[in-house]
Every structure is written in structure tokens, then in C-alpha cells.
Motif scaffolding. Structure first.
Motif, PDB file in Angstrom:
ATOM      1  N   ASN A 201      -6.178  -0.164   5.931  1.00 39.36           N
ATOM      2  CA  ASN A 201      -4.939  -0.555   5.047  1.00 39.36           C
ATOM      3  C   ASN A 201      -3.693   0.332   5.812  1.00 39.36           C
ATOM      4  O   ASN A 201      -2.737  -0.275   5.918  1.00 39.36           O
ATOM      5  CB  ASN A 201      -5.113   0.294   3.782  1.00 39.36           C
ATOM      6  CG  ASN A 201      -3.984  -0.216   2.878  1.00 39.36           C
ATOM      7  OD1 ASN A 201      -3.058  -1.008   2.957  1.00 39.36           O
ATOM      8  ND2 ASN A 201      -4.315   0.198   1.436  1.00 39.36           N
ATOM      9  N   GLY A 202      -4.048   1.788   6.117  1.00 43.97           N
ATOM     10  CA  GLY A 202      -2.929   2.301   6.756  1.00 43.97           C
ATOM     11  C   GLY A 202      -2.589   1.666   7.993  1.00 43.97           C
ATOM     12  O   GLY A 202      -1.350   1.905   8.490  1.00 43.97           O
ATOM     13  N   ILE A 203      -3.419   1.199   8.926  1.00 36.86           N
ATOM     14  CA  ILE A 203      -2.990   0.601  10.137  1.00 36.86           C
ATOM     15  C   ILE A 203      -2.120  -0.784   9.919  1.00 36.86           C
ATOM     16  O   ILE A 203      -1.043  -0.920  10.844  1.00 36.86           O
ATOM     17  CB  ILE A 203      -4.236   0.068  11.073  1.00 36.86           C
ATOM     18  CG1 ILE A 203      -4.627   1.340  11.382  1.00 36.86           C
ATOM     19  CG2 ILE A 203      -3.807  -0.801  12.182  1.00 36.86           C
ATOM     20  CD1 ILE A 203      -6.183   0.821  12.524  1.00 36.86           C
ATOM     21  N   PHE A 204      -2.310  -1.572   9.128  1.00 36.27           N
ATOM     22  CA  PHE A 204      -1.614  -2.786   8.685  1.00 36.27           C
ATOM     23  C   PHE A 204      -0.072  -2.308   8.213  1.00 36.27           C
ATOM     24  O   PHE A 204       0.859  -2.802   8.563  1.00 36.27           O
ATOM     25  CB  PHE A 204      -2.231  -3.457   7.513  1.00 36.27           C
ATOM     26  CG  PHE A 204      -3.333  -4.388   7.835  1.00 36.27           C
ATOM     27  CD1 PHE A 204      -3.733  -4.854   9.105  1.00 36.27           C
ATOM     28  CD2 PHE A 204      -4.326  -4.804   7.026  1.00 36.27           C
ATOM     29  CE1 PHE A 204      -4.589  -5.551   9.471  1.00 36.27           C
ATOM     30  CE2 PHE A 204      -5.312  -5.430   7.373  1.00 36.27           C
ATOM     31  CZ  PHE A 204      -5.503  -5.893   8.514  1.00 36.27           C
ATOM     32  N   ALA A 205      -0.048  -1.059   7.363  1.00 37.07           N
ATOM     33  CA  ALA A 205       1.068  -0.477   7.107  1.00 37.07           C
ATOM     34  C   ALA A 205       2.012  -0.129   7.976  1.00 37.07           C
ATOM     35  O   ALA A 205       3.173  -0.261   8.104  1.00 37.07           O
ATOM     36  CB  ALA A 205       0.943   0.623   5.955  1.00 37.07           C
ATOM     37  N   ILE A 206       1.430   0.594   8.799  1.00 38.81           N
ATOM     38  CA  ILE A 206       1.985   1.155  10.073  1.00 38.81           C
ATOM     39  C   ILE A 206       2.644   0.276  10.941  1.00 38.81           C
ATOM     40  O   ILE A 206       3.893   0.241  11.451  1.00 38.81           O
ATOM     41  CB  ILE A 206       1.301   2.176  11.087  1.00 38.81           C
ATOM     42  CG1 ILE A 206       0.911   3.476  10.047  1.00 38.81           C
ATOM     43  CG2 ILE A 206       1.975   2.700  12.422  1.00 38.81           C
ATOM     44  CD1 ILE A 206      -0.091   4.284  10.711  1.00 38.81           C
ATOM     45  N   CYS A 207       1.717  -0.931  11.309  1.00 37.71           N
ATOM     46  CA  CYS A 207       2.361  -1.959  12.277  1.00 37.71           C
ATOM     47  C   CYS A 207       3.379  -2.681  11.602  1.00 37.71           C
ATOM     48  O   CYS A 207       4.456  -3.207  12.389  1.00 37.71           O
ATOM     49  CB  CYS A 207       1.110  -2.830  12.577  1.00 37.71           C
ATOM     50  SG  CYS A 207       0.014  -2.188  13.549  1.00 37.71           S
TER      51      CYS A 207
END
Length: 271
Positions: A201-207
Motif C-alpha cells: 500500500n505504501g509503495i503504491f502511494a509513494i509511486c
């Protein structure tokens, strides 16, 4: 309820295809692998012989490396050392999570994958066993129909438990975000903190928030750390070897620190 379903969707599309086939194949490979007793890269590098587990971890990623350790005949001390370098994100998972943005830049994609491999190896050197040699014998039993059936059943149950943890952590992080002001809930800091709890979830948001260079560095950190969700997944297997949770957490912190430094240096050079 919708957040839980969203978490299951992320698991079904991004995690399940990258875990289940490899979990089955890895288990079967470990059963068939024969130990010639002569050559071992991991013995030279880390003081412990576990080449099959190490390669499995690099190729398949979380939490298959931890499961491979649990399936070996390693004792607690050996399993703890192995966890320092047999615990990282796999290339297929990395492609599935950062592929939407970072893979549009070939250099960024290569940095992400290279950083994870090198950080795992450097972390293993940091916790290298002081013993001269710890033998991890592979299972050389012949496969039977029962072995195949048990492998598929156990792998399916393990993957379902991983999906439950991902959906649960995904739901909890979405609940926390709903209480934050809109400008804060969509900030880069919030996205990174979410990633510390549920990595995907965090990676999706950061990207989706920041530029490629910053995303490459932060994703390198999160992929190496894994987040509390991945920590729980790995410890579900490593707990059978009585690996101490604080020691495992310490090793993930050092691995993420190494990955952050490597990601920053490589980003400055190649991006």
C-alpha cells in the motif's frame, strides 16, 4: 469492509501470482536437492551452508525465504543467521508493485532490484556466523503423491494466511488515513509511514505522489524493511525455529538502512 476487499485485491493481483507457484516449486526443490558437500557460496560469504535457501529467497522474495528456512533442518542460531540474508523482496513482486511508474524508467527498475540483492548480501556479512561451519542438510527423500498433495495444501494455506495479513494491515492503514486531514493523508510522509506498516500500500502511494528519483530511494527502503505486515508473515514461519523477534526486527532495520544508502548513491549516479 471496502478497504479489506481492496487489500484482498492487491494480494490477489500483485502478491498471489508472485508467491504461490514459487512456494510450491521451492518446497519440492528443497525436497529433491542433494548436497554434494563440496561447494558452497554461502559458506564462504556468510559462514553457513544454505545455497538453495539463499537463491530461493532472492528469486521468490517474501515470505518464501522465511518458509525455506523453516523447512530446513537449521537450529535456532543457524536460522537466525540465515534470516539476515534470506529475507528480501523478490524481483517479480518488485515488478508487480513498482511497475506502474518506476519500470517506465529502466534505470530506476534496475536500481530497485540491484539494491535489494546487494543489501541482503551486505546484511548477511554484517551478521556473519562466527562458527567455522554450520551445515544445513537438504531433504533428499524421494517425492511421493502424498508429498505433492501435502505441498500444495500447505502452500495454499500459507498463501491464504499471507493474504489475510495483507488485507488486515491494508484495512487498518486506510482507517488511520480516514481520520487525517486530506492534505496530510495524501502527503509523502504519510505514504511512507503507511509503507512501514503495509509495504505494498505504501509503495503504491509513494509511486503516485513523488518523482521517480525520490520514489526509487523510498521504495528501496520499504522493500528491504518489508513493513510490519511482512515481518508478521516471516515470523509466522521463523517462529517455528525459535528465532527471537527483536533480533529479526534488528536485522530488518539494518538491511533497510543499507538499502537506503545504496538507493541514494545509485540514484544520484544513474538517475
Amino acid at each position: 469492509m471496502q478497504s479489506f476487499v481492496d487489500g484482498l485485491t492487491v494480494w490477489a493481483y500483485n502478491v498471489l501470482p508472485a508467491i504461490f507457484p514459487f512456494m510450491v516449486l521451492t518446497t519440492l526443490t528443497l525436497k529433491l536437492q542433494k548436497d554434494d558437500g563440496k561447494h558452497s557460496l554461502t559458506r564462504i560469504l556468510f559462514g553457513i551452508k544454505c545455497d538453495t535457501v539463499f537463491i530461493t529467497s532472492l528469486l521468490c522474495g517474501y515470505p518464501i525465504g522465511a518458509k525455506a528456512i523453516a523447512d530446513s533442518d537449521a537450529d535456532r542460531d543457524a536460522a537466525t543467521v540465515m534470516a539476515s540474508f534470506c529475507s528480501t523482496a523478490g524481483p517479480i513482486f518488485m515488478i508487480a508493485t513498482v511497475g506502474g511508474k518506476l519500470l517506465q524508467n529502466t534505470a530506476a527498475a534496475l536500481i530497485i532490484i540491484t539494491v535489494q540483492i546487494i543489501s541482503a548480501m551486505l546484511n548477511g556479512l554484517l551478521y556473519r556466523s562466527n562458527q567455522k561451519y554450520i551445515a544445513i542438510q537438504a531433504n533428499t527423500n524421494n517425492l511421493t503423491a502424498k508429498d505433492l498433495g501435502d505441498t500444495i495444501t500447505n502452500s495454499a494455506l500459507a498463501v491464504i494466511s499471507v493474504g489475510g495479513l495483507i488485507a488486515l494491515f491494508y484495512m487498518l492503514t486506510d482507517m488511520v488515513k480516514s481520520f487525517l486531514p486530506q492534505n496530510l493523508s495524501k502527503s509523502l510522509i504519510t505514504a511512507f509511514v503507511i509503507g512501514l506498516f503495509e509495504m505494498t500500500n505504501g509503495i503504491f502511494a509513494i509511486c503516485n505522489i513523488t518523482n521517480t528519483a525520490t520514489a526509487t530511494i523510498l521504495c528501496s527502503t520499504l522493500l528491504a524493511f518489508g513493513g510490519l505486515c511482512v515481518f508478521a508473515q516471516c515470523y509466522a514461519f521463523l517462529g517455528f525455529k525459535n528465532v527471537k523477534p527483536l533480533q529479526l526486527f534488528k536485522m530488518k532495520l539494518t538491511q533497510s538502512a543499507i538499502a537506503t544508502i545504496l538507493g541514494y548513491i545509485m540514484t544520484k549516479i544513474f538517475l
